[in-house]
Design an enzyme around this catalytic site. Structure first.
Site, PDB file in Angstrom:
ATOM      1  N   LYS A  61       3.036 -11.387  13.072  1.00 51.43           N
ATOM      2  CA  LYS A  61       2.879 -12.374  11.992  1.00 51.43           C
ATOM      3  C   LYS A  61       2.047 -13.562  12.492  1.00 51.43           C
ATOM      4  O   LYS A  61       2.194 -14.001  13.649  1.00 51.43           O
ATOM      5  CB  LYS A  61       4.263 -12.829  11.543  1.00 51.43           C
TER       6      LYS A  61
ATOM      7  N   SER B 112       8.501 -14.238   3.418  1.00 48.60           N
ATOM      8  CA  SER B 112       7.166 -14.693   3.736  1.00 48.60           C
ATOM      9  C   SER B 112       6.384 -13.722   4.626  1.00 48.60           C
ATOM     10  O   SER B 112       5.164 -13.863   4.750  1.00 48.60           O
ATOM     11  CB  SER B 112       7.220 -16.046   4.423  1.00 48.60           C
TER      12      SER B 112
ATOM     13  N   SER C 187      13.049 -13.827   5.050  1.00 49.89           N
ATOM     14  CA  SER C 187      11.631 -13.467   5.119  1.00 49.89           C
ATOM     15  C   SER C 187      11.271 -12.233   5.910  1.00 49.89           C
ATOM     16  O   SER C 187      10.093 -11.871   5.967  1.00 49.89           O
ATOM     17  CB  SER C 187      10.828 -14.647   5.655  1.00 49.89           C
TER      18      SER C 187
END
Lengths: 472, 95
Positions: free
Chosen positions: A68, A143, A167
């Site tokens: 990420k 997210s 997330s």
């Protein structure tokens, strides 16, 4: 080449270890797919342009990893999905990533995300929304939407995400893959561009539970650079087991009642029946303060974010908007660099911490947090694990909730309580509803990851969910 | 219930130069969110200790031994305005 993509990470690691598969060949197979993604899913913000120079060694030797965007990776853009950090290349690498590289993984790419990890749909990225590989008109969740989409679509064998209020788990559910949030403190946060420091945790996205256990095993451990990190007791076990005999599962009424879409509820109930067939006992239980968890979370997380994002001011790194004076530089840089959701949460957090409001908002939210944690502790005296649907709905359409922040926040209703309590939780795919994946969440007491993974594995094997349709 | 004046005050604390449109939208959106969040005021929480650290760690200290930190040139590598070995910024002005 497509058979290489069908190997799980564990299988690939074994083959590379045996000499039956070249790490470079596997890396290139994935790299080509990731680089070709472009606007199709928009899962990546950066893709390696060549395999690593050195042949990796270690137990995970040669299995490529997508990471990420918010994990600092030395010399590689780390932007946390934000314009205010566009192109930023950190001078160091996050501990979680460094540990995995030391274990032999190779950095395939950085994945797209909601800006500063704030969002449940990956529509808040400064670099465009990510699309769900099961239906490109729908969101992958957030997210960590990029990481979830990448693994679900076979653009990466596994990926790292972060989970603050859901997330990792929610996008895993919406994309039909496995996602795990560990016990708070189990994995070092050093080098993770922060959202909410008392909630943020790194964790794996994988195609199956065994891969999740394998990745997790090499991530946990105390780090002197993160004073909130803990020594993990024992080693994370790779799951085996064929039944759930002796396992007591609790079903919290407050998280399985109204607000859950009918297709999600059907899949959930079917999995409960399956668990019973596998020998588990399944009973309802109460988490009386769970209905207030979301409200507490949307005070605590933005409050912590307002402090963590104060550093983005144009002084030392990132975007700077020139102005006549210092205050102008701060305010205009932040105005130009932050997206709407980030600004909303900074404002909410600043308000909740401001003089005259602190006790009523942030102070009370912290008290609610205590009660939520107490509720779980009480439940775990009677039950081994608690289970809920991961998300109240399947993947919704792009644009459907962007204008209604409150509706978006409600996506996290089943995942936020575990974040507040700091306990580990995993989402596994347990079916489809109208062709879209549904996720099943299990959670346990602090440091119960091995037990959690063991139960998730048994269910996974019995469910036989096939995610290959998303990997075309 | 969070009006324009409050939005402007909080925006100043948060160092955000919101546009007029944003101020108006923020007032609406934050009011809606706060209306929902406000429900925690209905709870009976007397005597409940607040949690700031969900898994308690006490005195996580390391030995007080100096060690090298980030070299200056590395620290300035991403600086928008490296200036005389430091971070150049506009003057605060005559405030």
């Amino acid at each position: 080449m497509s058979e290489l993509i069908e190997l799980t990470a564990a299988q690939a690691a074994e083959r590379i270890g045996d000499g039956g598969l070249s790490a470079a060949e596997l890396f290139e197979a994935y790299r080509v797919r990731a680089a070709a993604d472009g606007d199709d899913l928009n899962a990546f913000t950066w893709v390696a342009d060549a395999p690593p120079e050195q042949t990796p060694s270690g137990p995970l030797a040669g299995v490529p990893l997508a990471v990420k965007d918010l994990f600092c990776t030395e010399g590689v853009p780390s932007q946390s999905g934000s314009k205010i950090l566009e192109g930023y290349k950190p001078p160091y690498t996050a501990t979680a990533v460094a540990k995995l590289v030391e274990a032999g993984t190779t950095l395939l790419g950085k994945t797209n995300q909601d800006e500063f990890a704030m969002g449940s749909s990956n529509e808040n990225s400064a670099f465009g929304p990510v699309r769900n590989p099961w239906d490109r008109e729908r969101v992958p969740g957030g997210s960590s939407g990029g990481s979830a989409a990448a693994v679900a679509a076979g653009l990466a064998p596994w990926a790292l995400g972060t989970d603050t209020g859901g997330s990792i788990r929610q996008p895993a559910a919406l994309c039909g893959i496995v996602g795990l949030k560990p016990t708070y403190g189990a994995i070092s946060r050093y080098g993770m561009i922060a959202f909410a420091s008392s909630l943020d945790q790194a964790g794996p996205f994988t195609r199956d539970v065994t891969d999740a256990a394998l990745l997790l095993r090499h991530m946990v451990g105390q780090d002197e650079r993160d004073s909130t990190s803990l020594a993990y007791p024992g080693e994370i076990e790779l799951p085996q087991g064929v039944d759930l005999r002796g396992v007591k599962l609790g079903v919290p009424e407050e998280l399985t009642g109204e607000g859950i879409e009918s297709g999600v509820r059907e899949a959930f109930n079917a999995t409960l029946a399956l668990a019973e067939q596998l020998g588990a006992s399944v009973e309802t239980c109460r988490l009386p303060h769970a209905p207030h968890a979301l409200n507490a979370y949307y005070l605590i997380a933005p409050a912590e974010a307002s402090a963590n994002l104060a550093r983005f001011d144009g002084v030392r790194y990132g975007l700077r908007v020139d102005a006549d004076d210092l205050l102008g530089m701060y305010t205009q840089t932040r105005e130009a660099g932050f997206g709407a959701e980030v600004k909303r949460r900074i404002m909410l957090g600043t308000y909740a911490l401001s003089s005259g409001y602190y006790d009523a908002y942030y102070g009370r939210a912290q008290q609610v947090r205590t009660k939520v944690a107490d509720d779980f502790r009480a439940a775990f005296e009677r039950f081994d694990l608690l289970v809920t649907p991961t998300s109240p709905s399947v993947a919704f359409r792009l644009g459907e909730k962007v204008d209604d922040p409150l509706a978006m926040y409600l996506s996290d209703v089943c995942t936020v309580p575990m974040s507040l309590a700091g306990i580990p939780a995993i989402s596994i795919p347990n079916g489809l509803s109208d062709g879209l994946p549904v996720g099943f969440q299990l959670c346990g007491p602090a440091f119960s990851e091995s037990r959690l993974l063991a139960a998730a594995y048994v269910l996974e094997q019995a469910l036989g969910f096939d995610g290959s349709a998303a990997r075309r | 219930m969070i009006d324009r004046a409050q939005v402007l005050h909080v925006a100043k604390l948060a160092r955000l130069a919101l546009s007029d449109d944003e101020v108006e939208r923020m007032s609406r959106e934050l009011s809606a969110v706060l209306d929902h969040i406000e429900k925690i005021s209905e709870l009976q929480l007397d005597g409940v200790a607040p949690t700031s650290h969900v898994i308690d760690v006490v005195n996580a200290l390391r030995p007080d031994e100096p060690r090298p930190s980030l070299p200056r040139d590395v620290a300035l590598a991403s600086a928008p305005e490296p200036l005389e070995q430091g971070f150049g910024v506009p003057s605060p002005g005559a405030s």
